[in-house]
Design an enzyme around this catalytic site. Structure first.
Site, PDB file in Angstrom:
ATOM      1  N   PRO A   1       0.775  -1.365  -0.240  1.00 48.46           N
ATOM      2  CA  PRO A   1      -0.215   0.201  -0.017  1.00 48.46           C
ATOM      3  C   PRO A   1       0.854   1.349   0.215  1.00 48.46           C
ATOM      4  CG  PRO A   1       0.174  -1.392   2.426  1.00 48.46           C
ATOM      5  CD  PRO A   1       0.875  -1.636   1.649  1.00 48.46           C
TER       6      PRO A   1
ATOM      7  N   CYS B   1       5.738   3.028   8.076  1.00 55.47           N
ATOM      8  CA  CYS B   1       5.464   4.506   8.659  1.00 55.47           C
ATOM      9  C   CYS B   1       4.370   4.894   8.015  1.00 55.47           C
ATOM     10  CB  CYS B   1       6.568   4.972   8.122  1.00 55.47           C
ATOM     11  SG  CYS B   1       7.349   5.516   6.573  1.00 55.47           S
TER      12      CYS B   1
ATOM     13  N   ASP C   1       6.239   2.686   1.478  1.00 57.57           N
ATOM     14  CA  ASP C   1       5.361   1.931   1.728  1.00 57.57           C
ATOM     15  C   ASP C   1       4.414   2.434   3.453  1.00 57.57           C
ATOM     16  OD1 ASP C   1       3.468  -0.466   2.990  1.00 57.57           O
ATOM     17  OD2 ASP C   1       5.387  -1.740   2.502  1.00 57.57           O
ATOM     18  N   HIS C   2       2.907   2.468   3.078  1.00 56.08           N
ATOM     19  CA  HIS C   2       2.930   2.846   4.264  1.00 56.08           C
ATOM     20  C   HIS C   2       2.010   2.021   5.852  1.00 56.08           C
ATOM     21  CE1 HIS C   2      -0.059   6.062   5.645  1.00 56.08           C
ATOM     22  NE2 HIS C   2      -0.495   6.720   4.372  1.00 56.08           N
ATOM     23  N   ARG C   3       3.038   0.186   5.094  1.00 55.08           N
ATOM     24  CA  ARG C   3       2.692   0.038   6.276  1.00 55.08           C
ATOM     25  C   ARG C   3       3.328  -0.037   7.589  1.00 55.08           C
ATOM     26  NH1 ARG C   3       2.807  -5.415   2.906  1.00 55.08           N
ATOM     27  NH2 ARG C   3       4.410  -4.077   2.008  1.00 55.08           N
TER      28      ARG C   3
END
Length: 467
Positions: A264, A441, A437-439
């Protein structure tokens, strides 16, 4: 004297095929052990194949440009050693369970051809298939077989799915190469309807491709249409040609598809004023040397910022619920080559100066463009830097180089009107974009890293002597 067959070895990294770039020997040449005999192109690089045998070359398998499967024949060498010095014969008691000898293979081929077996045309049942092909032992012996079943060999090949064959009358054809058989199977080409042009009457790879691109035959002949050419009848325009993915393009496609499907990602970007750095750069060169590249300078400042924001140079743990944070960084550099995008890696880049980064960058880029990058230099990166400004573009919503978690890109440096201290001035401006990658940070962390890079680039002397 005996003939030894050199099969394409396992090239590692999950690679199952290679394209034959050029032959370095000819039929009749005498070769020694470990002498390079051909150049092949894998999804990773162009490598030389050394011969495991010494002797006289009696046959070359494949033409330049052909695809070779792992385990398929590359060349045959006439071994001139004395019989007692040679290795045990294939299939002898000294080599139990080994594949059949060439003579046994040829006899099996003739037997199946006389019997009208389709294996000669479509599978690997009459020869030594790719090394990666699965093998299984047939059930037999006490309690091991079905009632009334005859005994079977201890080792058999599992034949692949057959090529679609029409009900038209059959004629004897020769498809001796497993590569050609596989290609015909994948394209849905009936070997019985292919006109052979091989010097020995065999169907070649070019023959199969030509048959795949031929117009659809009259429906009254009952021929099943190749899906590639069938698509031309539903396309908005006539198909000029079909270009299949190269090994490199297939790997790139798989990696990017996996990245887009699993990660994501989010993107933040900012314009950076490089005017001071632009004027300082010529002064960074040692006497008699050229100044470091903008990419090398950006790399050094990026690595300094990663020391403050190490999560962006981390990787997601295989379990998906933790982050692996490393001591330092291996920096991947995106390089545009004639073969496609490649990302060679500078290991322990955090310990390099701007001058060292510049030398390594020039070396890696030249090697990548020549197609000579070894496979081990294309893996292990923890962060990727992409200078797409050299392509003449200002920005890019890049796809993260899986399994990394971030990528920093820079566009072209342009002279633009910029307000400085209330006055409009001509300044050297470029756009930086960070994909993350929004997972691992949130946007605040990513923005903090990007601002740290910008501050270093806009005030390059602040980092001295760390650079």
């Amino acid at each position: 004297m005996s003939t030894r067959v050199f099969n394409l070895p396992d090239l590692g990294e999950g690679l199952t095929e290679a394209a034959l770039v050029r032959w370095m020997v000819s039929v009749g040449d005498t070769v020694s052990i470990d002498q390079p005999i051909a150049e092949v192109e894998t999804a990773k690089s162009i490598v030389e194949l050394p011969s495991p045998y010494a002797g006289v070359v009696v046959q070359l398998h494949g033409a330049e440009g052909d695809a070779l499967l792992t385990g398929s024949p590359v060349l045959e060498v006439l071994d001139e050693r004395a019989p007692e010095a040679a290795e045990p014969a294939v299939g002898s008691p000294e080599s139990p369970g080994a594949p059949p000898s060439p003579d046994e293979e040829r006899e099996a081929y003739r037997h199946e051809e006389r019997a009208g077996s389709g294996n000669v045309l479509i599978g690997y049942g009459t020869g030594r298939g790719p090394a990666k092909g699965r093998r299984r032992r047939a059930r037999g012996g006490i309690g091991g077989g079905r009632s009334g079943a005859t005994s079977t060999p201890a080792l058999v090949h599992e034949a692949p799915a057959p090529v679609r064959i029409s009900d038209a009358p059959r004629r004897t054809v020769a498809v001796r190469s497993p590569i050609v058989r596989r290609l015909a199977r994948e394209l849905g080409v009936d070997p019985h309807r292919v006109r052979a042009t091989g010097s020995d009457g065999a169907i070649t790879r070019a023959d199969v491709l030509r048959a795949a691109d031929a117009p659809r035959a009259d429906a009254s002949e009952g021929t099943q249409q190749d899906p590639v050419t069938a698509g031309a009848h539903t396309s908005p325009l006539p198909v000029a040609r079909v270009e299949r993915f190269s090994p490199l393009r297939r790997v790139v496609s798989e990696t990017l598809s996996r990245s887009r499907a699993e990660i994501p990602e989010a993107t933040v970007w900012v314009d950076v004023d490089l005017t001071e750095l632009w004027e300082l750069r010529p002064l960074m060169a040692a006497d008699g040397e050229r100044p470091p590249s903008l990419t090398a300078i950006l790399a050094r400042y990026t690595l300094l910022a990663l020391q403050q924001y190490p999560i962006l140079a981390s990787r997601l743990a295989p379990t998906g619920d933790a982050i692996e944070i490393y001591e330092g960084a291996n920096l991947g550099i995106a390089v545009d080559t004639s073969r496609g995008l490649m990302v060679p890696v500078m290991r322990d880049a955090h310990a390099m100066s701007i001058a060292e980064l510049d030398r390594e960058l020039r070396s890696l880029s030249a090697t990548a463009r020549d197609g000579r990058t070894p496979p081990e230099q294309l893996r292990g990166s923890t962060f990727t830097l992409n200078n797409y400004g050299g392509l003449g573009v200002d920005g890019s919503a890049a796809i993260i180089n899986h399994p990394e978690v971030a990528m920093l890109g820079i566009g072209r440096v342009l002279e633009r009107a910029w307000v400085v201290d209330g006055r409009v001035q001509a300044r050297r401006i470029a756009q930086l974009s960070l994909v993350f990658d929004h997972r691992v940070c949130d946007g605040g962390y990513a923005a903090g890293f990007l601002r740290a890079v910008v501050d270093l680039l806009e005030h390059p002397m602040r980092a001295y002597p760390a650079v």
